[in-house]
Design a protein around this motif. Structure first.
Motif, PDB file in Angstrom:
ATOM      1  N   PRO A  43       0.830  -1.211   0.000  1.00 14.96           N
ATOM      2  CA  PRO A  43       0.000   0.000   0.000  1.00 14.96           C
ATOM      3  C   PRO A  43       0.863   1.260   0.000  1.00 14.96           C
ATOM      4  CG  PRO A  43      -0.362  -1.308   2.013  1.00 14.96           C
ATOM      5  CD  PRO A  43       0.677  -2.014   1.201  1.00 14.96           C
ATOM      6  N   VAL A  44       0.349   2.315  -0.597  1.00 15.51           N
ATOM      7  CA  VAL A  44       1.045   3.598  -0.631  1.00 15.51           C
ATOM      8  C   VAL A  44       0.199   4.617   0.121  1.00 15.51           C
ATOM      9  CG1 VAL A  44       1.884   5.458  -2.117  1.00 15.51           C
ATOM     10  CG2 VAL A  44       2.132   3.072  -2.842  1.00 15.51           C
ATOM     11  N   GLY A  45       0.841   5.386   0.983  1.00 16.79           N
ATOM     12  CA  GLY A  45       0.133   6.412   1.746  1.00 16.79           C
ATOM     13  C   GLY A  45      -0.222   5.906   3.134  1.00 16.79           C
ATOM     14  N   GLY A  46      -0.923   6.747   3.865  1.00 14.25           N
ATOM     15  CA  GLY A  46      -1.301   6.363   5.216  1.00 14.25           C
ATOM     16  C   GLY A  46      -1.226   7.548   6.152  1.00 14.25           C
ATOM     17  N   PRO A  47      -1.425   7.260   7.428  1.00 14.33           N
ATOM     18  CA  PRO A  47      -1.481   8.356   8.400  1.00 14.33           C
ATOM     19  C   PRO A  47      -0.157   9.108   8.523  1.00 14.33           C
ATOM     20  CG  PRO A  47      -2.214   6.273   9.379  1.00 14.33           C
ATOM     21  CD  PRO A  47      -1.628   5.953   8.051  1.00 14.33           C
ATOM     22  N   PHE A  48      -0.258  10.413   8.731  1.00 14.24           N
ATOM     23  CA  PHE A  48       0.927  11.190   9.111  1.00 14.24           C
ATOM     24  C   PHE A  48       0.502  12.293  10.063  1.00 14.24           C
ATOM     25  CE2 PHE A  48      -0.417  13.066   4.957  1.00 14.24           C
ATOM     26  CZ  PHE A  48      -0.711  14.354   5.365  1.00 14.24           C
ATOM     27  N   GLU A  49       1.444  12.725  10.858  1.00 13.47           N
ATOM     28  CA  GLU A  49       1.194  13.890  11.711  1.00 13.47           C
ATOM     29  C   GLU A  49       2.401  14.796  11.594  1.00 13.47           C
ATOM     30  OE1 GLU A  49      -0.803  13.523  15.607  1.00 13.47           O
ATOM     31  OE2 GLU A  49       0.849  14.750  16.358  1.00 13.47           O
ATOM     32  N   LEU A  50       2.208  15.934  10.947  1.00 15.29           N
ATOM     33  CA  LEU A  50       3.316  16.831  10.624  1.00 15.29           C
ATOM     34  C   LEU A  50       2.933  18.265  10.987  1.00 15.29           C
ATOM     35  CD1 LEU A  50       4.149  15.166   7.184  1.00 15.29           C
ATOM     36  CD2 LEU A  50       5.504  14.964   9.278  1.00 15.29           C
ATOM     37  N   VAL A  51       3.870  19.182  10.777  1.00 14.75           N
ATOM     38  CA  VAL A  51       3.632  20.593  11.092  1.00 14.75           C
ATOM     39  C   VAL A  51       3.636  21.374   9.787  1.00 14.75           C
ATOM     40  CG1 VAL A  51       4.501  22.594  12.355  1.00 14.75           C
ATOM     41  CG2 VAL A  51       4.858  20.298  13.282  1.00 14.75           C
ATOM     42  N   TYR A 170       2.175  12.009  -5.965  1.00 15.07           N
ATOM     43  CA  TYR A 170       1.136  11.015  -5.716  1.00 15.07           C
ATOM     44  C   TYR A 170      -0.239  11.658  -5.789  1.00 15.07           C
ATOM     45  CZ  TYR A 170       4.911   8.117  -3.947  1.00 15.07           C
ATOM     46  OH  TYR A 170       6.068   7.396  -3.835  1.00 15.07           O
ATOM     47  N   LEU A 171      -1.151  10.934  -6.402  1.00 11.64           N
ATOM     48  CA  LEU A 171      -2.547  11.365  -6.399  1.00 11.64           C
ATOM     49  C   LEU A 171      -3.325  10.427  -5.490  1.00 11.64           C
ATOM     50  CD1 LEU A 171      -4.772  13.242  -7.495  1.00 11.64           C
ATOM     51  CD2 LEU A 171      -5.090  11.603  -9.379  1.00 11.64           C
ATOM     52  N   MET A 172      -3.953  11.007  -4.479  1.00 13.65           N
ATOM     53  CA  MET A 172      -4.692  10.230  -3.489  1.00 13.65           C
ATOM     54  C   MET A 172      -6.172  10.598  -3.586  1.00 13.65           C
ATOM     55  SD  MET A 172      -1.852   8.938  -2.237  1.00 13.65           S
ATOM     56  CE  MET A 172      -2.331   7.993  -0.784  1.00 13.65           C
ATOM     57  N   ASP A 173      -7.045   9.627  -3.296  1.00 14.80           N
ATOM     58  CA  ASP A 173      -8.477   9.909  -3.409  1.00 14.80           C
ATOM     59  C   ASP A 173      -9.019  10.630  -2.173  1.00 14.80           C
ATOM     60  OD1 ASP A 173      -9.039   8.064  -1.394  1.00 14.80           O
ATOM     61  OD2 ASP A 173      -9.638   6.471  -2.802  1.00 14.80           O
ATOM     62  N   ARG A 174     -10.312  10.848  -2.136  1.00 10.56           N
ATOM     63  CA  ARG A 174     -10.912  11.657  -1.070  1.00 10.56           C
ATOM     64  C   ARG A 174     -10.834  10.999   0.306  1.00 10.56           C
ATOM     65  NH1 ARG A 174     -14.573  12.432  -5.462  1.00 10.56           N
ATOM     66  NH2 ARG A 174     -14.570  14.602  -6.129  1.00 10.56           N
ATOM     67  N   GLY A 177      -6.874   7.233  -0.069  1.00 10.52           N
ATOM     68  CA  GLY A 177      -6.415   6.023  -0.758  1.00 10.52           C
ATOM     69  C   GLY A 177      -5.581   6.372  -1.985  1.00 10.52           C
ATOM     70  N   TYR A 178      -4.671   5.506  -2.287  1.00 12.66           N
ATOM     71  CA  TYR A 178      -3.719   5.746  -3.379  1.00 12.66           C
ATOM     72  C   TYR A 178      -4.355   5.514  -4.747  1.00 12.66           C
ATOM     73  CZ  TYR A 178       0.479   4.679  -6.212  1.00 12.66           C
ATOM     74  OH  TYR A 178       1.449   4.632  -7.173  1.00 12.66           O
ATOM     75  N   LEU A 179      -4.238   6.500  -5.637  1.00  8.75           N
ATOM     76  CA  LEU A 179      -4.743   6.346  -7.004  1.00  8.75           C
ATOM     77  C   LEU A 179      -3.607   6.064  -7.989  1.00  8.75           C
ATOM     78  CD1 LEU A 179      -7.370   9.243  -7.020  1.00  8.75           C
ATOM     79  CD2 LEU A 179      -7.857   6.782  -7.079  1.00  8.75           C
ATOM     80  N   GLY A 180      -2.460   6.690  -7.788  1.00  9.53           N
ATOM     81  CA  GLY A 180      -1.341   6.490  -8.704  1.00  9.53           C
ATOM     82  C   GLY A 180      -0.331   7.605  -8.529  1.00  9.53           C
TER      83      GLY A 180
END
Ligand code: NI
Length: 201
Positions: A43-51, A170-174, A177-180
């Motif tokens: 899987p590509v993407g996921g949770p992050f917590e950044l500033v 990266y293009l992620m959906d709403r 989720g990873y689109l490509g």
């Protein structure tokens, strides 16, 4: 340098990044990461917590309901990052009112130099809605691992360094989720061609 070669020659040279450079040893090689992305192995993407560049904590949940364009790079990058960020900014402009439904994010792979203040001077050069994100080394590593980003510090002389990094958009959906992904050097019009059908869904 390596990054310059990639920007001018394109896709074929992504794998040139594979030999490990001096400096921080990345967890995985660029070749391994390319395989994961090209063959959809993880899987590509996921949770992050950044500033963000205004000093506020942001997580991926803040952007639910919008498509995300996620780009990892660093502000001292001589040409690849600025070129791709310009294309992202141009795509946002050309999307017109639909741009509200897309959130572009620039996540630094060089958090030691890219402080929120530093990002605040940088991201508005490309688009008013571009959000710059930084954080602790650990938080950045987690985000980069989730997005299968390869980056490695490369010393430049005694007191300076650059960062080799994969430059995918990266293009992620709403729902996050990873689109490509778009390869480095993708034009704004090509991005729009891919983004528009997802906006209609
Ligand atoms: Ni770069």
């Amino acid at each position: 340098m390596i990054l310059r070669a990639i920007s001018s020659v394109g896709i074929g040279l992504w794998l040139v990044l594979a030999p490990a450079c001096a400096g921080d040893a990345p967890a995985r090689s660029a070749a391994e990461i390319m395989d994961i992305l090209m063959w959809n192995r993880e899987p590509v993407g996921g949770p992050f917590e950044l500033v963000d560049h205004t000093g506020h904590i942001r997580t991926e949940r803040d952007f639910r309901g919008k498509l995300m364009l996620v780009y990892f790079g660093f502000t001292y990058c001589p040409d690849v990052c600025p070129t791709d960020l310009q294309a992202i900014g141009l795509a946002m402009d050309r999307l017109g009112s639909d741009a509200d439904k897309v959130q572009p994010l620039f996540i630094t792979v060089d958090p030691e130099r890219d402080t929120p203040q530093h990002l605040a001077d940088y991201v508005p050069l490309f688009h008013p809605r571009l959000i710059g994100l930084t954080g602790s080394l650990d938080a950045i590593h987690k985000a980069a691992d989730a997005y299968k980003i390869y980056s490695a510090k490369v010393p430049l002389g005694k007191d300076s360094y650059t960062v080799d990094h994969t430059a995918f958009i990266y293009l992620m959906d709403r729902d996050g989720g990873y689109l490509g992904f778009f390869p480095p050097g993708t034009s704004a019009d090509r991005m729009i061609e891919i983004i528009r059908p997802h906006l209609a869904r």
